[in-house]
Structure formats: C-alpha cells, structure tokens
Design a protein around this motif. Sequence first.
Motif, PDB file in Angstrom:
ATOM      1  N   ARG A  85       0.823  -1.231   0.000  1.00 39.69           N
ATOM      2  CA  ARG A  85       0.000   0.000   0.000  1.00 39.69           C
ATOM      3  C   ARG A  85       0.844   1.263   0.000  1.00 39.69           C
ATOM      4  NH1 ARG A  85      -4.466  -2.049   4.016  1.00 39.69           N
ATOM      5  NH2 ARG A  85      -6.055  -2.759   2.526  1.00 39.69           N
ATOM      6  N   THR A  86       2.040   1.197   0.607  1.00 37.54           N
ATOM      7  CA  THR A  86       2.848   2.412   0.722  1.00 37.54           C
ATOM      8  C   THR A  86       3.274   2.950  -0.651  1.00 37.54           C
ATOM      9  OG1 THR A  86       4.936   1.205   0.864  1.00 37.54           O
ATOM     10  CG2 THR A  86       3.784   1.659   2.938  1.00 37.54           C
ATOM     11  N   PHE A  87       3.230   2.086  -1.673  1.00 39.53           N
ATOM     12  CA  PHE A  87       3.653   2.525  -3.020  1.00 39.53           C
ATOM     13  C   PHE A  87       2.536   3.242  -3.779  1.00 39.53           C
ATOM     14  CE2 PHE A  87       6.592  -0.837  -1.953  1.00 39.53           C
ATOM     15  CZ  PHE A  87       7.804  -0.332  -2.366  1.00 39.53           C
ATOM     16  N   GLN A  88       1.317   3.123  -3.204  1.00 40.64           N
ATOM     17  CA  GLN A  88       0.159   3.747  -3.867  1.00 40.64           C
ATOM     18  C   GLN A  88       0.087   3.405  -5.348  1.00 40.64           C
ATOM     19  OE1 GLN A  88      -0.302   7.929  -2.801  1.00 40.64           O
ATOM     20  NE2 GLN A  88       0.889   7.568  -0.932  1.00 40.64           N
ATOM     21  N   ALA A  89       0.365   2.134  -5.655  1.00 45.40           N
ATOM     22  CA  ALA A  89       0.316   1.688  -7.046  1.00 45.40           C
ATOM     23  C   ALA A  89      -1.129   1.492  -7.490  1.00 45.40           C
ATOM     24  CB  ALA A  89       1.094   0.388  -7.207  1.00 45.40           C
ATOM     25  N   ASP A  90      -1.359   1.719  -8.778  1.00 43.27           N
ATOM     26  CA  ASP A  90      -2.649   1.380  -9.378  1.00 43.27           C
ATOM     27  C   ASP A  90      -2.635  -0.056  -9.890  1.00 43.27           C
ATOM     28  OD1 ASP A  90      -3.804   4.084  -9.191  1.00 43.27           O
ATOM     29  OD2 ASP A  90      -2.297   4.608 -10.709  1.00 43.27           O
ATOM     30  N   VAL A  91      -1.490  -0.419 -10.438  1.00 43.07           N
ATOM     31  CA  VAL A  91      -1.376  -1.724 -11.097  1.00 43.07           C
ATOM     32  C   VAL A  91      -0.094  -2.407 -10.637  1.00 43.07           C
ATOM     33  CG1 VAL A  91      -0.976  -2.846 -13.344  1.00 43.07           C
ATOM     34  CG2 VAL A  91      -2.674  -1.010 -13.146  1.00 43.07           C
ATOM     35  N   LEU A  92      -0.180  -3.729 -10.414  1.00 43.60           N
ATOM     36  CA  LEU A  92       1.008  -4.522 -10.127  1.00 43.60           C
ATOM     37  C   LEU A  92       1.219  -5.491 -11.283  1.00 43.60           C
ATOM     38  CD1 LEU A  92       2.169  -6.265  -6.913  1.00 43.60           C
ATOM     39  CD2 LEU A  92       1.702  -7.693  -8.922  1.00 43.60           C
ATOM     40  N   VAL A  93       2.359  -5.355 -11.946  1.00 45.54           N
ATOM     41  CA  VAL A  93       2.689  -6.277 -13.043  1.00 45.54           C
ATOM     42  C   VAL A  93       3.504  -7.421 -12.474  1.00 45.54           C
ATOM     43  CG1 VAL A  93       3.891  -6.551 -15.240  1.00 45.54           C
ATOM     44  CG2 VAL A  93       2.699  -4.411 -14.735  1.00 45.54           C
ATOM     45  N   ASP A  94       3.047  -8.644 -12.670  1.00 44.78           N
ATOM     46  CA  ASP A  94       3.720  -9.794 -12.076  1.00 44.78           C
ATOM     47  C   ASP A  94       4.357 -10.687 -13.130  1.00 44.78           C
ATOM     48  OD1 ASP A  94       3.442 -11.540  -9.176  1.00 44.78           O
ATOM     49  OD2 ASP A  94       3.895 -12.678 -11.000  1.00 44.78           O
ATOM     50  N   PHE A  95       5.696 -10.683 -13.159  1.00 43.21           N
ATOM     51  CA  PHE A  95       6.446 -11.678 -13.924  1.00 43.21           C
ATOM     52  C   PHE A  95       7.431 -12.346 -12.965  1.00 43.21           C
ATOM     53  CE2 PHE A  95       4.959  -9.302 -17.624  1.00 43.21           C
ATOM     54  CZ  PHE A  95       4.637 -10.336 -18.494  1.00 43.21           C
ATOM     55  N   THR A  96       6.856 -13.048 -11.972  1.00 46.49           N
ATOM     56  CA  THR A  96       7.711 -13.708 -10.980  1.00 46.49           C
ATOM     57  C   THR A  96       7.863 -15.179 -11.344  1.00 46.49           C
ATOM     58  OG1 THR A  96       5.767 -14.050  -9.561  1.00 46.49           O
ATOM     59  CG2 THR A  96       7.064 -12.061  -9.187  1.00 46.49           C
ATOM     60  N   ASN A  97       7.204 -16.058 -10.573  1.00 45.23           N
ATOM     61  CA  ASN A  97       7.313 -17.497 -10.856  1.00 45.23           C
ATOM     62  C   ASN A  97       6.057 -18.191 -10.348  1.00 45.23           C
ATOM     63  OD1 ASN A  97       7.706 -18.117  -7.955  1.00 45.23           O
ATOM     64  ND2 ASN A  97       9.613 -16.982  -8.285  1.00 45.23           N
ATOM     65  N   PRO A  98       5.832 -19.417 -10.786  1.00 48.07           N
ATOM     66  CA  PRO A  98       4.588 -20.116 -10.431  1.00 48.07           C
ATOM     67  C   PRO A  98       4.369 -20.237  -8.917  1.00 48.07           C
ATOM     68  CG  PRO A  98       5.708 -21.271 -12.208  1.00 48.07           C
ATOM     69  CD  PRO A  98       6.636 -20.192 -11.737  1.00 48.07           C
ATOM     70  N   GLN A  99       5.461 -20.192  -8.148  1.00 46.13           N
ATOM     71  CA  GLN A  99       5.333 -20.338  -6.700  1.00 46.13           C
ATOM     72  C   GLN A  99       4.812 -19.051  -6.044  1.00 46.13           C
ATOM     73  OE1 GLN A  99       8.312 -21.572  -8.345  1.00 46.13           O
ATOM     74  NE2 GLN A  99       6.977 -23.374  -8.407  1.00 46.13           N
ATOM     75  N   SER A 100       5.071 -17.917  -6.631  1.00 52.65           N
ATOM     76  CA  SER A 100       4.726 -16.643  -5.988  1.00 52.65           C
ATOM     77  C   SER A 100       3.477 -15.997  -6.572  1.00 52.65           C
ATOM     78  CB  SER A 100       5.883 -15.639  -6.163  1.00 52.65           C
ATOM     79  OG  SER A 100       7.104 -16.219  -5.772  1.00 52.65           O
ATOM     80  N   VAL A 101       3.089 -16.363  -7.749  1.00 55.24           N
ATOM     81  CA  VAL A 101       2.117 -15.555  -8.476  1.00 55.24           C
ATOM     82  C   VAL A 101       0.747 -15.488  -7.790  1.00 55.24           C
ATOM     83  CG1 VAL A 101       1.603 -17.490 -10.047  1.00 55.24           C
ATOM     84  CG2 VAL A 101       1.009 -15.151 -10.705  1.00 55.24           C
TER      85      VAL A 101
END
Lengths: 292, 292, 292, 292
Positions: free
Chosen positions: D92-108
């Motif tokens: 929340r501290t980043f006040q992001a509108d969108v989070l783009v996720d290119f991590t891995n199957p374990q974290s997504v």
Amino acid sequence: MKGKALTPDCIQQRGFALLSQEGFPLKKIRVFVAGASGKMGQEVIRTLVKEDDLILVGASDTRQQGMDVGFVVGLPRMGLDISGPFDVESLRTFQADVLVDFTNPQSVLKNAKTAILAGVVPVIGTTGLDEAELEEIRTLAVKESVGAFIAPNFSIGALLMMRFAREAAKYFPHVDILELHHDQKLDAPSGTAIKTAELISEVRPPMVQGHPNEYEKIPGARGADLGGIHIHSVRLPGLIAHQEVLFGGLGQALTIRHDAYTRETYMPGIMLAIRKAADLTELVVGLENFLD
Amino acid sequence: MKGKALTPDCIQQRGFALLSQEGFPLKKIRVFVAGASGKMGQEVIRTLVKEDDLILVGASDTRQQGMDVGFVVGLPRMGLDISGPFDVESLRTFQADVLVDFTNPQSVLKNAKTAILAGVVPVIGTTGLDEAELEEIRTLAVKESVGAFIAPNFSIGALLMMRFAREAAKYFPHVDILELHHDQKLDAPSGTAIKTAELISEVRPPMVQGHPNEYEKIPGARGADLGGIHIHSVRLPGLIAHQEVLFGGLGQALTIRHDAYTRETYMPGIMLAIRKAADLTELVVGLENFLD
Amino acid sequence: MKGKALTPDCIQQRGFALLSQEGFPLKKIRVFVAGASGKMGQEVIRTLVKEDDLILVGASDTRQQGMDVGFVVGLPRMGLDISGPFDVESLRTFQADVLVDFTNPQSVLKNAKTAILAGVVPVIGTTGLDEAELEEIRTLAVKESVGAFIAPNFSIGALLMMRFAREAAKYFPHVDILELHHDQKLDAPSGTAIKTAELISEVRPPMVQGHPNEYEKIPGARGADLGGIHIHSVRLPGLIAHQEVLFGGLGQALTIRHDAYTRETYMPGIMLAIRKAADLTELVVGLENFLD
Amino acid sequence: MKGKALTPDCIQQRGFALLSQEGFPLKKIRVFVAGASGKMGQEVIRTLVKEDDLILVGASDTRQQGMDVGFVVGLPRMGLDISGPFDVESLRTFQADVLVDFTNPQSVLKNAKTAILAGVVPVIGTTGLDEAELEEIRTLAVKESVGAFIAPNFSIGALLMMRFAREAAKYFPHVDILELHHDQKLDAPSGTAIKTAELISEVRPPMVQGHPNEYEKIPGARGADLGGIHIHSVRLPGLIAHQEVLFGGLGQALTIRHDAYTRETYMPGIMLAIRKAADLTELVVGLENFLD
C-alpha cells in the motif's frame, strides 16, 4: 601491457579437451581478440571458447583492462585478463596465430600492421579502411610473408544468397531485390542489396525490365533502378536485416531470402575466417574466398 | 432474341438435383449471364452450374450466338443456346432473378438499366462506369424497387486482406505495402495497393515512417509514398497478382499476403454476390458489404 | 504417315527470320514434336515457334491427325498438319534434328528407339520408363552414335533450388523442407522434396535435428523424417506447386523457394534440352547436366 | 520491505514530463513491477519508463534487493531501489494502481491476492495458475471490487493473427498452419498453433482436407491433424517464434504470418493491459478483450 600467459593448468581449467600429453593444446589455433569489450568482440569470444580447435590466448581493449575476460563477456571466470594497447613485442608474448580485430577505424590500421610485424595474421572485421590503407597492409603482408584477412560481410548466409543470386541470374535474367531493415537504418538501398545487384550485373547485360510502357502513378513505386534491376527498401520497426532476391520466369518464380536476426549471424563466418586465415601468407579480401 | 426457355426436362438433363415434385427447381436463384463468351463470362458459367442453389437460365453474347452454352464454355451439351442482344421484353422471358454482366464498357450501362426495368437484379463486374452512370443506376433501382450490385474487386481473399490490414493498422501504425505482378502490367502501384493504403489511412493519421534522416542512395529505393505508407511494386514475368502488407512493431512483424493465381480467384466472390444481390432492392457498391 | 515437308516459302510465311540467301533456315535446330495434341505438346509448340534458332518441322499425335498444327495449338495457320504414327523411314522425311516426346508410357520407348534409328535425338519428357528400358535406349544410342536425353524434371527453377539447397547444406546443416501443392495431389511428400532431401544428404551426414528431448503433442507435427531432414507437405485448393527449403543457423535463416504457377514453367528447360541435346552422341539423364 | 517512496523531486529527476503544478504526476497510472530483475521484468521496466502516462513507483524481486532499478535494467540511476517480498501493508505504501507480475509459479497466486487486498490491480504474465487458482482470484476480485487481469499471450501481433485466421476461415475453410521455432523448443505443435486451430474450428465444422485418397510415402508428411487442420512444426537453430496460417481457395491463397523476434514483442500488449486493467473491477482473462 597486462594479461597473463596461459599455463597448461589454466587451459585445462577452461575446459579445453584436446590436449597433448604434456597438457598443451594440440594444434589449436591460438586467437587474440582486439576490441574484446565491444559487442562484436564479446560475441566473438563467447563463440570461440566453444570451438574445440580454437583457443583464446589474449584479449585487449581500452575499456575494462585488468578485468577477467569471462566476467566481461558474461561467462565463468577464465583466468585471463583484458589487456591494454599492444606493440609488436608485447603481442608476441601471447604466441597468437590470429588476431581478430573489432576495434575502431582509428586503431585498425595500426593493429593490423603490428600483428603482421609480430607474425600474427590479422582477421579484420572493423570497417573504415580506405584503398590506400588496404594497399599498405597488402604490401606489408607480402614483405613479411604473413597473411592478413579483411571482409566487409562475415555473414555466410548473406554471401550464399549473393552467390546463388548471381548463379540464378544466368537462367532468370528478370530480377527484383527486396531488402527489409529496422527503421533506424539511414541509407537505402542497403549495401548488401547494391552488392547483390552488382554481382548479378556481372552475368547479365543491363536490360529494361517491366513493360516498356509502364508508368508510375506515384513516383518511386518501381523502386531504385541499378542497371535495370529494381531494388525496394522496406523500413519498419521490429525488423532486423532481411533480403529477398526474386526471380521471375515463364510460369514460375525463384526466391532466395536471407534473414539476419542477431549479431550471432556473423560468428560462423568469423570462425571460418580464423581457421582459413591461419594458413594465409598474403592479404585476402572477402569471405567468399573461403567458401567452396 | 434467340435462346430457348428452360423446360423441366432440360433442367433435369443438366443434372440439377434439388427439384420440386413437378420437376422445377426449388428456390434456386435463376441467373442470366451477359458476356457469356468472354473469359470471365465462361468462367462464371462453369462455376455456377456446379452450385446447387444457382441455375443458369440464359446466356448472351455478341459472339457465338446460337451455339450451345456447354460447347462454348467447354462442358457437355446444356441444351441452352447463346442468345444475342436483349431488351426488357426479351429478357423477361428468361424469368431470371439476377443478370451477371461481364460485357464491355459500351454495353454495361444499357444492360444494367434493361435488367432493372425487367425486374432483374444486375450484378456488374464490367468496369468503366463513371460516377454519373452509377448515379443513374442508383436512381433507377430506387424508382423500380429493384436491387443492383457493382464491385471493383470480386476477390474475397483480396478484400479480407484489405480488411485485416485496416484492422491491424490500429495496433501497428508502421506499414509498408509490397505488390507483385506480371511484367505486362502498365501502372504502378496497383489499384489494390492504393486502395489498401487508403483504407489504412482511415484508421491512422498521416505519419512519417522510417528514420527522419533517412536518404535514398538511388532514387525510388523507398518506394511510392501515400500518406506516409511506402508502396513497392515488383514486376516480373511469371508472376500473376500478389500483395503483401507488412506491419512492423516492437520486436515483431505481422504480414498479410494474398496470391491470386487464376481467374477462378473471383468466382467465390461472384457467387456470393449473386446470392446476396438476389434480395437487394437498391444499388450496393462493393463486395465488402456482403462479408460478415 | 501424313504431314507435308516444309518448303522455304512456307517457312517464310511462318515468320522465321534467320534464312540463308536461298531462303532456307540458317543452322536452325529442326524439331519434331510427338504428342503434339496433348497439353504439354501444345505448349512446347507454342513456345518453340517463338524461338529464333528452333524450327518446327513435324508434329504427330493419334488425335487430330490432318488438322493444321496452328489450329490445334491456338495459333494462326502454320501450313503443317498433325501427322500420325511414324516409323524410321517416315520420320526421316522430316529431316528433324530432335524429336520431343510427350506422348504416353505405352509409346515412349518405341518412339525413342525409332528416333535414334532415324538419326534423330529424342528429348523425352514422358514418364514411365523403367531402368531396363533406359538401358535399352542407352545401348542403342551408343551403337548408333546418336544422342538421347531424358529428364524427370524440366523446371530450371526447381533444379536451381535443389542445387542451391545442396550447396547451402555444406554451411547450414540444419534444414527443413516445406512443399505446398494443390489438394488433388495424392502422394506426400512430393518427389521434388524427396529428391531435395537426398541431394542434401550427399553433403551432410545423417543427423538428429531439433532438441533431443522434443516430443509431438499431436503425431506428425514434426513432419516426415528423411535422414534427419523434416519434410512438411501442405495441400490446399488453389495452390499449384511450391517448395521452400529452410536453413537455420546461428542468428539467421536462409530460404530458397520455387513457385511453379503454370505448365509454362517447364518450357525454358525443354528449350534448353533441345538445344543441348542436338549435339549429344549418347544418352544423358537429367537437365542438371546442361546447367553451367 | 525496502524501497523508497517517490518524492516529486525524484520524479522530476527521472525525466517525467506531465507534472501538475505541485510537481506531482498528472493522472499517470502508477505501476509496481514484481519480478523486476528477471528478463521480462527488466524489459517491462525499460519500456514503461518511456511511456508518458505510466510511472514506475516500485519494483520488487528476491534478487538484487536494495540495488537501484536503473542499474539493474541497464538505464541511468532512477533513485528507486529493488524491494523484497511484500505484504498488503507494505504494498500500500507505493500507492500503485497496477502490479505487473512476472515472478514465478510459486509466488504468483500469493502476489495476486496481496495486490487485490491492497486495492492494486494485478496484471499477471506469470504462467502456471490452474483453474482453481484462477477461480480463487476471480472470487476475491469480486469480493474486493478490485480488477485483475491475466493473459496467456501478450503479443498483440499473435492475437491479431489468430483473430484474422478465425475470420478468414469463414470464407476459406481449407487451411494449414505452419509454425517455426528455434530448435530448443520441446513441444510440437506450439501452443499458439493449437489455439489458432481451435479458434478456426469454432467457425468451420471438422472436415477432411486434401484428397480423400491421399497417402503419406513417409509418415508425418502431412503434419499433425487437429479437427482436419494440418499443423506443421519447423524447428531450426536461429529461428525465434514464427507462425503462418495458410488458406487456399479457388485460384488463390491468403496467408497471415506473425514473426516474434525479441522479448519486446510482448511489451505493447503489456502496456495496453496496464492501461486497460487500471479501470477493471473484476477478473478478465485474455488480451483479446482489450482489442477493439
């Protein structure tokens, strides 16, 4: 000049397989890369360390001197550092057979002459040498009985395309050339397209193609005209470097196409040049001389 | 006017399958072909006699009058002769739903008006009508409440290419068009290439493509410029009619290509036009109106 | 046997340009076409009458005997009739240098032997001769010191494609072949694709292409495997006869493509064969022998 | 969690143009990238910092924590560090509108749920989510009234190819698919080829293509059969990811081809997804939903 000489131990660590009983490489061609930190230099190093019959014995650059070559090119530690500017004496300590030069127009002539005087065959990929400079290299090579090699194009695929196009034109004199490049390219047509048209013109006389009464509703539609051969230049983002030579004859078409996707395109040609140049005793210009 | 009316017997001989109990075709669209002896007219006839829901009821031409249509188009005897010039009254005797016109610029307007007045929908493939003549047909069609159809291009494949190109340009504004034709074609670029560029220009603003500092070493290399879209025209013997629309974007290319090999290319579009036009009550221009 | 001998007058009427002062053709190759009414025979005649150095002196077929050759092939009257079956004696009256045979498997052997015995070089396009029959022709040709020529493929473009593919494989051992034909073709892969793979296999050892652990989620995805070369056969209506040989190497691709659009494809090869065969004194198999 | 909040000063230093009078960005979409050190994450960052309406406000990875993002992605210093694992509060501290996720199957899955709970719309490029996990995200999104987006393919070009192929099949039911990839790809046919065939099958019934009596002289020649559509998989070194959909009809061919050359291929699709996803209030699957 920095850079350690290779010891048998070190060679073994780097995973080279064909060693003599004493631990020295057996008949490998010893290669020194000038311009090792540049994009082409790095790619050359990454490629040649995978070749069984080649061995990297030295790598110089004005940048990143003293750093391990492996680190510079993104491979494991090699135990060989980037060395700085070299002269005849210091180059000799590497006992290189071939010096691959991808430096810059300011250094290439001096490097080539230094190599020849040190008994090392320069394989030159750097552009910018003019006719007089080429002649200087040619003369020195003859005087020292040392080979030298330079090529404007190290892409074997592009060279085969040009060779096939020249052969095909004997039977299919009607030909258009289409070349497609990324949209940051400034000149049109490309050098390769012009060279292709020139090669074709060696085997067919200048002729007017298309209908004698054809006309352009919008100027330029029929492309650039080089001896009657029409050349069309496409420029689009995303593209890399592509060329199609289109031949038309009665009821048929013959097309020869080359696509260059990455810098790796040039590596097989450079490896071939290294292998062939090692045996030269004079200046040779053009990779086509090494194709059967 | 010559040409026999079709009897149920004759229809049966010609091998049509879907007959009513009385031996009459069931809901088939009745087609009259004007210009039956020409290359396109013949092809239209050869194609439509293979369609279950279409039936040829008349065929006229200034040439080969009185000859059996089958003989003229290279098929077995049909029991239907090539008739000559027609007027409203004589055309009515064929009870045609649709008149397909592939005659010539001198006859097409008169034929279209005759058809409308006879209550027959003209499907016009003949070129050469100007705007005023089109307007004349439009007005007459409305007045008589009879449909009419005309298309500059009956190739469904070419139309899809243009449609897809227009859609793709919304996402890939950078585009070059390459069109390739036999070397007897006089004009460059082709009408289809120009039409394609115009359609693309509807969805993307004029823009400069390529590097702002790009230059032509040989004039014409970058092709014809239509609203910033570069069009390249290849002319070679052997080729027929081909077009490629090339889109480039970040790290990719999208290509849409159409190859027309023979006159048959136009047949599916003409059959579609016949089927759709039979229900028209006004003038429609362009086959794209009949694609979903 | 029917068919008139050509008089100088008649030759002149037919528009041949290079005549001696006496009105006889100067060093033209005199050609007799067997199977003149067939599709290939007709095309051969239409083509060769346009060549300055060739002259049609006779044309035979079991069909349309006695009709003027011009009428049969869709050209103006030639003053030369289609003749019927020939024997050594009757063939001699035509004083032909070369006999082009596009008849049928039942006639071709007899025709070839008759030609050789009459001192006329047979150029055979008819398929269906087996090894023993070829040997019979070879032996007779040697005995009579008369040439003979046969080719499975008269398309110069296809031959160049195969030649270039073989050359390219020396430098690009990784290769897939894609062949595309109309959907009435029964066998897959095409003979040309198989021949291409065999030629490539002469210059590269059998090898496994693709990743060693690759797998087909749907059987057949990776195509037919011939010595490690994958061949893919596309069959679609509308297509004619096309082939692409795709080579992949580091960062690049090289593609050689041939498109055959019409029967005319084979004409330049047949004309070349006529010209070269006229000087033969033994059997030669394959048009590649006549390419430089 | 590490990573500094962006101050107006810092934003200005990073060269963003559209600032309010107070120095804050005006209506920019605020983007957080998870998996920032990976190849896709880096490319996403390099791309989005060039977009006027997007702003990078955070970047996390398990690798290179605390390093400046600019250094990690090969750009000038950004004044923003790579942060580590995040929870709802820290995100929340980043006040992001969108989070783009290119991590891995374990974290997504965990990342997606954390984002939704923090009121940030996840745009998921990571593969490996199964149906149950998708359902979990869907349910949570509805409950929290926060959007979410996932796509198996972010290539707009490939999506257009598939869309056009589906449209074309309505008019050209005969189709073969050719897909060409580098030879390190394990599965054949590619997922995109299978998806394309499935889309085509939605608009045409299963049918047998080719001649009913056709036969394979070498097994596999006719490729993989999916509902009557033949798919051919070429694997060659040097190639990247290419597909051709070939339609054949009477006298013509229509071809739609996509070439993916680099990872950049996916960037326009990801930027589009970011822009469109910012307004979502439920889970949307597939980029085709954002194409007009």
